[in-house]
Enzyme design. Structure first.
Site, mmCIF file in Angstrom:
data_model
loop_
_atom_site.group_PDB
_atom_site.id
_atom_site.type_symbol
_atom_site.label_atom_id
_atom_site.label_comp_id
_atom_site.label_asym_id
_atom_site.label_seq_id
_atom_site.Cartn_x
_atom_site.Cartn_y
_atom_site.Cartn_z
ATOM 1 N N TRP A 32 0.855 -1.202 0.000
ATOM 2 C CA TRP A 32 0.000 0.000 0.000
ATOM 3 C C TRP A 32 0.885 1.243 0.000
ATOM 4 C CZ3 TRP A 32 -2.767 -4.256 0.865
ATOM 5 C CH2 TRP A 32 -4.147 -4.229 0.657
ATOM 6 N N LEU A 33 0.408 2.270 -0.721
ATOM 7 C CA LEU A 33 1.243 3.461 -0.937
ATOM 8 C C LEU A 33 1.677 4.168 0.343
ATOM 9 C CD1 LEU A 33 2.556 5.664 -2.609
ATOM 10 C CD2 LEU A 33 0.309 6.523 -3.243
ATOM 11 N N TRP A 34 0.737 4.680 1.123
ATOM 12 C CA TRP A 34 1.239 5.482 2.252
ATOM 13 C C TRP A 34 1.753 4.609 3.378
ATOM 14 C CZ3 TRP A 34 -2.094 9.039 5.848
ATOM 15 C CH2 TRP A 34 -3.270 8.436 6.229
ATOM 16 N N GLY A 160 -7.217 7.676 2.320
ATOM 17 C CA GLY A 160 -6.549 6.862 3.348
ATOM 18 C C GLY A 160 -7.435 6.707 4.584
ATOM 19 N N ASP A 162 -10.744 5.684 4.838
ATOM 20 C CA ASP A 162 -11.780 5.086 4.001
ATOM 21 C C ASP A 162 -13.233 5.385 4.367
ATOM 22 O OD1 ASP A 162 -9.286 3.998 3.524
ATOM 23 O OD2 ASP A 162 -10.006 1.971 3.209
ATOM 24 N N GLU A 390 -3.783 -2.003 14.350
ATOM 25 C CA GLU A 390 -4.043 -1.078 13.238
ATOM 26 C C GLU A 390 -4.580 0.253 13.774
ATOM 27 O OE1 GLU A 390 -6.920 -2.723 10.557
ATOM 28 O OE2 GLU A 390 -6.525 -1.261 8.977
HETATM 29 C C1 GLC Z 1 -7.085 0.764 5.045
HETATM 30 C C2 GLC Z 1 -6.791 2.181 5.517
HETATM 31 C C3 GLC Z 1 -5.732 2.804 4.644
HETATM 32 C C4 GLC Z 1 -4.499 1.905 4.632
HETATM 33 C C5 GLC Z 1 -4.847 0.462 4.251
HETATM 34 C C6 GLC Z 1 -3.690 -0.500 4.464
HETATM 35 O O1 GLC Z 1 -7.634 0.760 3.770
HETATM 36 O O2 GLC Z 1 -7.948 2.962 5.535
HETATM 37 O O3 GLC Z 1 -5.399 4.078 5.100
HETATM 38 O O4 GLC Z 1 -3.557 2.409 3.761
HETATM 39 O O5 GLC Z 1 -5.908 0.009 5.047
HETATM 40 O O6 GLC Z 1 -3.223 -0.424 5.776
#
Ligand code: GLC
Length: 419
Positions: A32-34, A160, A162, A390
């Protein structure tokens, strides 16, 4: 019990898939990007080479037009939905067709500043620079074609955050298309009370189907979407990333006028997000021009980009103070006084480590070191008390969502060094 830092490093190693780090085994088996950006900061505390490798793998997912995709499906894994066959983007490696908060230029600059191995860092940053520039050009072009200074997100997943209640009313306007029967996989890993509701999921997928049918063509998406928002969080992180990109350009003797133009435009655009009556920033529904009433933790991110005046920053800090009276742990993802606040459900209430890290740096930028320290202490207490989750319940401190979570581990490693 193993020292907490050791546990954090072990989690990163366990979630390493040979060059990239998955956010959590089972729940999120891809890159995942961020998430990966924060993971790179964590890796850098004990393996700088591995940190740069994380970013190289991220850019394998960059599209020819500059977009960085929010998920890169390096190796097929049937345990995740919606996987590459749903997105059908025809990219190699397969990716999703939307982006995520653009923190990568900020992370590159931080890796450079923290580097012990200066040559390694300079070489990698130099090599990444044109790719970072292409990403920012795509953001400012494809997502702000009218040059308003406010860059649009076209899917709640791009923010990010969601299922934030900030997206509820805009999402309700998204028509649900005929979807083939599908089975969510997230609720087989995590309790349903901690995840988005089914009606939201149908709309998330309806947006994906609409974009897929338009071949992810940026102009068509921007013009025809039913979800177009200037997210205060995404825009603030981009503004900060533009600042960091400018610093990199200057360091490498690259032209900087284009980036200065974006920064200037962003500062002007941001005035439209400031609500002077309430002393807070709010996201904007770009389709209707309506300001979004629900206030979330994203409203504090402009501090990280140096956007508020000193007086506005003071007003933001007052809001944070009120929030702190309502919950034990800062910063809940939704205003605890808002009727939409749900302390257990994903982005509708829980505390998220990376958001605290970003807001804390913003607070330090404005001289609120004690409050920044509080945000850090709360995270350490949560992790020490409940493990590497998380997200966390802002009242009880209970660990929620995925376990052995990568960005939680990474930031626990990267944060102490900052004092
Ligand atoms: C969920 C979060 C997102 C994150 C992803 C992976 O979709 O909302 O921010 O990047 O999980 O952790």
């Amino acid at each position: 019990m193993k020292a907490i830092r050791q546990q954090a490093a072990d989690i990163l190693r366990a979630n390493d898939r040979g060059g990239f780090t998955i956010p959590a085994a089972g729940l999120y088996p891809y890159q995942w990007l961020w998430d990966s950006c924060f993971c790179a900061l964590g890796w850098a505390t004990f393996d700088e080479k591995r940190a740069w490798e994380e970013l190289s793998w991220l850019f394998k997912g960059q599209w020819p037009d500059g977009m960085l995709a929010h998920i890169i499906f390096h190796h097929p894994d049937p345990s995740y939905f919606p996987g590459p066959e749903v997105w059908a983007t025809h990219h190699d490696p397969p990716t999703s067709g939307i982006t995520q908060p653009p923190v990568v230029a900020t992370i590159v600059r931080q890796l450079l500043e923290r580097a012990c191995d200066r040559t390694l860092a300079q070489d990698h940053a130099r090599q990444l620079y044109p790719k970072l520039l292409a990403f920012h050009r795509w953001l400012h072009g494809a997502r702000d074609p009218e040059h308003t200074g406010l860059v649009a997100v076209l899917h709640p997943w791009e923010t990010g955050m969601d299922n934030s209640p900030a997206w509820d009313t805009t999402l309700e306007q998204v028509p649900i298309v005929q979807l083939p029967p599908y089975q969510r996989k997230d609720t087989s890993h995590v309790a349903e009370t901690q995840r988005p509701r089914p009606k939201d999921y149908d709309r998330y997928l309806s947006l994906v189907v609409g974009y897929r049918e338009r071949g992810y063509e940026p102009e068509a998406l921007y013009r025809e979407t039913s979800f177009k928002v200037a997210d205060v969080g995404f825009c603030a992180l981009l503004q900060r990333a533009d600042e960091d990109l400018l610093a990199l350009a200057q360091m490498f003797g690259e032209p900087s006028a284009e980036i200065e133009g974006w920064l200037d435009r962003g500062r002007k655009g941001f005035r439209k997000l400031w609500d002077d009556h309430s002393g807070i920033y709010r996201s904007l529904n770009l389709s209707t021009g309506e300001s979004i009433p629900v206030i979330t933790s994203a409203s504090f991110l402009p501090l990280f980009a140096g956007l508020p005046s000193a007086e506005e920053a003071q007003r933001l800090v007052e809001h944070l103070g009120h929030w702190g009276d309502e919950v034990r742990y800062l910063v809940p993802s939704t205003d605890p006084a808002d009727p939409h606040f749900e302390p257990e459900r994903y982005w509708r209430g829980p505390v998220w480590v990376q958001v605290n890290w970003l807001i804390a740096q913003g607070l330090k930028r404005y001289g609120y070191a004690a409050l920044a320290g509080r945000l850090r202490e709360d995270i350490f207490e949560l992790v020490e008390g409940s493990g590497f989750h998380e997200y966390y319940h802002p009242v009880t401190g209970e660990g929620l969502g995925g376990r052995a979570f990568s960005w939680t581990a990474a930031l626990l490693l990267a944060w102490p060094g900052e004092g």
